[in-house]
Scaffold this motif. Sequence first.
Motif, PDB file in Angstrom:
ATOM      1  N   UNK A  11       0.839  -1.187   0.000  1.00  0.00           N
ATOM      2  CA  UNK A  11       0.000   0.000   0.000  1.00  0.00           C
ATOM      3  C   UNK A  11       0.878   1.242   0.000  1.00  0.00           C
ATOM      4  N   UNK A  12       1.927   1.181   0.784  1.00  0.00           N
ATOM      5  CA  UNK A  12       2.956   2.208   0.670  1.00  0.00           C
ATOM      6  C   UNK A  12       4.018   1.629  -0.246  1.00  0.00           C
ATOM      7  N   UNK A  13       4.359   2.339  -1.304  1.00  0.00           N
ATOM      8  CA  UNK A  13       5.322   1.789  -2.255  1.00  0.00           C
ATOM      9  C   UNK A  13       6.712   1.774  -1.620  1.00  0.00           C
ATOM     10  N   UNK A  14       7.246   0.574  -1.512  1.00  0.00           N
ATOM     11  CA  UNK A  14       8.568   0.410  -0.910  1.00  0.00           C
ATOM     12  C   UNK A  14       9.610   0.407  -2.006  1.00  0.00           C
ATOM     13  N   UNK A  67       8.831  -1.716 -10.279  1.00  0.00           N
ATOM     14  CA  UNK A  67       8.283  -0.511  -9.665  1.00  0.00           C
ATOM     15  C   UNK A  67       9.005   0.726 -10.188  1.00  0.00           C
ATOM     16  N   UNK A  70       7.866   1.631 -13.556  1.00  0.00           N
ATOM     17  CA  UNK A  70       6.555   2.278 -13.577  1.00  0.00           C
ATOM     18  C   UNK A  70       6.654   3.706 -13.060  1.00  0.00           C
ATOM     19  N   UNK A  80       4.038  15.729 -10.945  1.00  0.00           N
ATOM     20  CA  UNK A  80       2.992  14.719 -11.058  1.00  0.00           C
ATOM     21  C   UNK A  80       3.082  13.708  -9.928  1.00  0.00           C
ATOM     22  N   UNK A  82       3.609  14.062  -6.927  1.00  0.00           N
ATOM     23  CA  UNK A  82       2.908  14.473  -5.718  1.00  0.00           C
ATOM     24  C   UNK A  82       1.392  14.340  -5.875  1.00  0.00           C
ATOM     25  N   UNK A  83       0.898  14.382  -7.107  1.00  0.00           N
ATOM     26  CA  UNK A  83      -0.548  14.363  -7.305  1.00  0.00           C
ATOM     27  C   UNK A  83      -1.087  13.040  -7.784  1.00  0.00           C
ATOM     28  N   UNK A  84      -0.210  12.187  -8.265  1.00  0.00           N
ATOM     29  CA  UNK A  84      -0.704  10.928  -8.803  1.00  0.00           C
ATOM     30  C   UNK A  84      -1.260  10.078  -7.673  1.00  0.00           C
ATOM     31  N   UNK A  85      -2.129   9.151  -8.046  1.00  0.00           N
ATOM     32  CA  UNK A  85      -2.768   8.336  -7.026  1.00  0.00           C
ATOM     33  C   UNK A  85      -2.249   6.903  -7.019  1.00  0.00           C
ATOM     34  N   UNK A  86      -1.470   6.561  -8.042  1.00  0.00           N
ATOM     35  CA  UNK A  86      -1.104   5.157  -8.220  1.00  0.00           C
ATOM     36  C   UNK A  86      -0.152   4.645  -7.132  1.00  0.00           C
ATOM     37  N   UNK A  87       0.819   5.451  -6.782  1.00  0.00           N
ATOM     38  CA  UNK A  87       1.783   5.017  -5.774  1.00  0.00           C
ATOM     39  C   UNK A  87       1.650   5.902  -4.552  1.00  0.00           C
ATOM     40  N   UNK A  88       1.492   5.266  -3.408  1.00  0.00           N
ATOM     41  CA  UNK A  88       1.441   6.049  -2.180  1.00  0.00           C
ATOM     42  C   UNK A  88       2.850   6.089  -1.610  1.00  0.00           C
TER      43      UNK A  88
ATOM     44  N   UNK B 714       2.193  -1.723   7.083  1.00  0.00           N
ATOM     45  CA  UNK B 714       2.351  -1.840   5.641  1.00  0.00           C
ATOM     46  C   UNK B 714       1.533  -3.030   5.171  1.00  0.00           C
ATOM     47  N   UNK B 715       0.461  -2.715   4.451  1.00  0.00           N
ATOM     48  CA  UNK B 715      -0.364  -3.771   3.908  1.00  0.00           C
ATOM     49  C   UNK B 715       0.173  -4.095   2.522  1.00  0.00           C
ATOM     50  N   UNK B 957      -4.942   1.987  -5.613  1.00  0.00           N
ATOM     51  CA  UNK B 957      -5.125   3.425  -5.828  1.00  0.00           C
ATOM     52  C   UNK B 957      -6.611   3.770  -5.870  1.00  0.00           C
TER      53      UNK B 957
END
Lengths: 362, 1032
Positions: A11-14, A67, A70, A80, A82-88, B714-715, B957
């Motif tokens: 969920x958080x991009x590592x 990753x 992408x 972008x 900061x505004x994109x939704x794909x990667x948190x 972290x899920x 997302x």
Amino acid sequence: MTNDLDIFVGNTTLIDEEVYQLWLDGYSVSEAVSQRLRAGALEQPGAGPGAGPGAVLHSDTLDHYRTCHMLERLLHAPPKLAHQLLFQIPPERQAGLIQRYYAFDEPFVRELLGKKLSKGTKKDLDDVSAKTGITLKSCRRQFDNFKRVFKAVEELRGPLVDNIQQHFLLPDRLARDYAAIVFFANSRFETGKKKLQYLSFRDFAACAQHLIQHWTLGAVDSHVDDMDVDLDKEFLQELKELKVLVADKDLLDQHKSLVCTALRGKISVYNEMETNFKNLSRGLVNIACKLTHAKDLRDFFVDLVEKFIEPCKADRWPPSDMRLFLTQYTGSAHALDAFRHQALWDRYMNTVTACLLQMYHD
Amino acid sequence: MPGKLKVKIVAGRHLPVMDRASDLTDAFVEVKFGNTTFKTDVYPKSLNPQWNSEWFKFEVDDEELQDEPLQITVLDHDTYSANDAIGKVYIDIDPLLYSEAATVISGWFPIYDTIHGIRGEINVVVKVDLFNDLNRFRQSSCGVKFFCTTSIPKCYRAVVIHGFVEELVVNEDPEYQWIDRIRTPRASNEARQRLISLMSGELQRKIGLKVLEMRGNAVVGYLQCFDLEGESGLVVRAIGTACTLDKLSSTSAFLPACNSPSKEMKESPLVHPPSHGCRSTHNSPIHTATGSRLTQNFSVSVPTLIYTGMGSGSAGKEGGPFKALLRQQTQSALEQREFPFFTLTSFPPGFLVHVGGVVSARSVKLLDRIHNPDEPETRDAWWAEIRQEIKSHAKALGCHAVVGYSESTSICEEVCILSASGTAAVLNPRFLQDGTMEGCLDQRIEETSPAGCGFCHIPYDELNMPFPAHLTYCYNCRKQKVPDVLFTTIDLPVEAMVIGKGCLIQARLCRLKKKAQAEANATVISNLLPFMEYEVHTQLMNKLKLRGMNALFGLRIQISVGENMLVGLASATGVYLTALPTPGGIQIAGKTPNDGTYEQHISHMQKKINDTIAKNKEIYEINPPEIPEEIIGSPIPEPRQRSKLLRSQSESSDEVTELDLSHGKKDAFVLEIDDTDAMEDVHSLLTDAPPPPGFYSCNTEIMPGINNWTPEIQMFTSVRVSRLSNITLTNQMLNKNFNDLCENLLKSLYFKLRSMIPCCLCHVNFTVALPEDELIQVAVTAVAITFDKNQALQTSKVPAEKSLQRASTDNEEQLQFPLELCSDPLASQPFSPAKEVLESASSHTGIPAAQRDRCNSWIELIKLKAQTIRRGSIKTIASLDKASPLAEGHARHRSVPCSTNSTVTVVKMTPLSFIPGAKITKYLGIINMFFIRETTSLREEGGVSGFLHAFIAEVFAMVRAHVAALGGNAVVSYIMKQCVFMENPNKNQAQCLVNVSGDAVIFVRESELEMVPVQSSTVISQPTSAGGDVTT
């Protein structure tokens, strides 16, 4: 049994810092795996005993590479991210990712400085890669970064550094470096000559900063397009007026005697200076007069080295003496009654002095 | 016409370039609800259009509001040819329909296209004005709240737990319609997405109606699944537990929260028999239809592992009659229900009296034999049959209820395996009966079921056990009998006393199966199932012993069917319960004792096993106090013969032969060490590597023995598909491959998450599928939570003590109005939640025990107070609500939705029902989303891994975006229920379907809570506000 598909999505991009760097450096997955193995990644806590040799690392590396791949699209336009939704990604990590994506190898950029950022140059990157030992992939990424920044800020109003910071969210120093690169690429200064090889990117970056600050349109008017990229044409034209300093024999002698009086006993290379004064002065003034020609403008740094630095080096001037000399040389011109272009002279000489001092080393 | 839906399209950003010539897009938006469509103007030549549309208003009835999703389509205007669709957004407006949830949906939604994935974002504002509907015969069930969480949601109190609700709806699958031959796969996938959206809305509405019939107001533990049956249709089915929930007053909602989730479940709900017999028509006739039509109708049901036995005779003099009474009461209350099932997995203390064991049932069905595939009757009958079976298994264990209940299917071609499982249990009669008997029963209950071990005591007659088991007196209270091992599907009860830590235990198994058609195929599968159940059980038992533990929680056995094999995967969390006996070791012996080298080999193996057990005990900190046998005074002799077999094997096999009635009495699987199979098995036992230092893992909500979670979570979802090599496959090879696949996956996870050490992987949820011949797909979703190592070391405190302390402090905090309470003359509420807790707390609070019956009136009191406050100061409340740091953040975010420098809200996702170190302050509604992604350029998108990686990231997302738009900052109880991946590498194509769900919530960090104590106290009135129309 082979894994056809193997992914991990958090969920958080590592993104592992180390793998990110390997990716940026242009290593292939298998190269990266062997590098990580050598670096002892498996001994880290978490790898566990008996983890198949490299299998875990391979899967992990592939995943990070995917990753990164992408993310790359977004890194091309950092706002972008900061505004994109794909990667948190937490903001501080975003900043780190961007900074490292836009970081460059100084040996590489040194090779490229002043070259046109064209397809042709890109094609020749394999030579640069071979010369610098930086992977071709990494060279291409860095080249594309330069070009992207160049294209983005080329026709924007306002200060170059600010524009770069705003469009690429880079930290101050990196933005300044990019400003230098853009400036060099735009003016196409010659930096590749053998005589200039001893100069590092840092030297040129410092010079670029002086040039941007004092010789561009932005130095006089902060509301024009390309203000920091293009040199002030009018100024270059006016520089021809300085010719009088060497063309008029009286003026030249007067200038020399003023400088000699001021420096007598203060510098160790006084005699050499005295004998060489006319040559040096002619060199500096002639450079100024020729800057309207595109070819001579490009050779600006070559000329500085040939006409000034090399003679001084031959006479083993200590840098402190050079500083004193240049200060006196610039200042004394004000005492010349027949010389009326004081402001122009200062604008020219202050920048040249700064450049020469930066460039005067082994 | 009871509702008005209002939609405003604000802006778009990051749109794709649709016009190559200009590198720009002429975008406009179609907003569709039901059969009404509105369009915005075309915003020419921009990738960041600002439509700023008017409010589009849909006047619809609430039935439609519940069923239909709001469809937003972004298109590129083209003067000469058809407009190109850029992508779509489906918005489920259900959360706007209950009073306490979200009031507005507003935010940036990813624009999604089945082929291209996410293509930019669109900013939308949605509101609903609901009018009161006085129609008694309405078809809608607006206002019934749905929760995926399988416990009572944090800021609610269960007044009544009504029981099981289920429903299923069937439709034709668009992918199998004739029209598919002429339309593109993209169009048919679009149709599928739309249809499933619609069906889940309808399903939810129908379940809601049942809940209203039962006089409930919420569904907890809502589990919705899709069955892609193929040609026979598309089934959407759901189960859940109907409840009447009361929003907790904010005093307690704002208590500094606890790290362990169930701590907050102090409010004991009442189980309330439905006051009227009316149930939906669907589940009434059970054995009527279809049975005869289904040629293969095999059902295997294995009450997998159950040890129980509260004998009336043996339980002590007083216990006998009492128990009979207890049973009678429970029975009478629960027997009124068709299915006394509960989908909940954790319960308030005292709710569970005894746990019998796992009950499960499986049944193999043929989909092409469904007489009338478009109607739900056949499937209803199938499930009813299975549920009936579960119910009877539970009865056989002396239990009247099934908790932790779940259902699943596995489909391959026309064969479908239906499975159901749960934990047989006896529930506290006080929660089932009204208060008349309480006086006389209370004390005995306290006596007979001490906190912390009561649930372990066997619920059925020792002299009449349904299967042989080893019983001993409880190691905790020494009064009641307990089994030697306990398996359950629920979470570890809070009051359970545990030594050391728990660990994830998995049994993995593959079985080859001949390819066959129709009935033959179903027969083969049916015949294999019992063996698989048996082997899975054996593995679990062995692995449990190998870890020196004696109980399994959260057991989930999944059996998947493929073309040429069956795969079984069981996951559970092993723990050491202090109430149960210490497990014996594992002993092995050979069959041919004369062979010297062989003997040596055996003893070598034995040593290895013993070493492993010793090592595991160290890792999991299992060091139970030594209790000499005499003290226990157990009349039960030591476990019998250990000479010839794996000891644990002998034990488990005994039970299973019993269970395996349909297959005769003989041991189907005798483990002897000269048998190569057995050798393999012993080896495979030892190949399970423990997690690396600093890691723990479990598949339950919380890890027993760890209480000090730190806030970092972290899920993640990880998917692997493995291709089995082509060489002739054997069962052993398959087993090894499958085992390696799972083990390596776990290893990879540990490696990936190494930066979080010390941490625990919680709620590790494995799902296995066989998408094609020779392909095994394993998907894992779990959450890694960090914890404080220093505190973790001193966790040897007795949990029961803690729970009591906790309970008492909770009570103190609740009893903020002791004066009012005492002077309250009404207090006639028959049901007294939290009584047990109160008792323990009475000494602290100084309230006489006689008052305890009245505790329910607190709620009334608080409500009353709240109302007065509200009347006085409606405006301040509204503003205060916003003044909380979080709401403020959102308000800010919303007020400038199109501003370019608004940052994206961070949304946490977790499969757990709680967020460590934080307090959930509001539930905003259920998230239930279904996506299809397809590609015709698989290689270009990075192959199957690249394709799926991007898709899963997109799903996350989109979930986050929806939660943020509801004003939330987290999803709890997140689950990926389906991930169906299909590829065709030759055609360079792939397709994937994913179904996810969870509860959108607002949480506040505890640290922030402490900073706003003043505000929190004033917000008391908020939850009871009539709500919902603030925005209207």
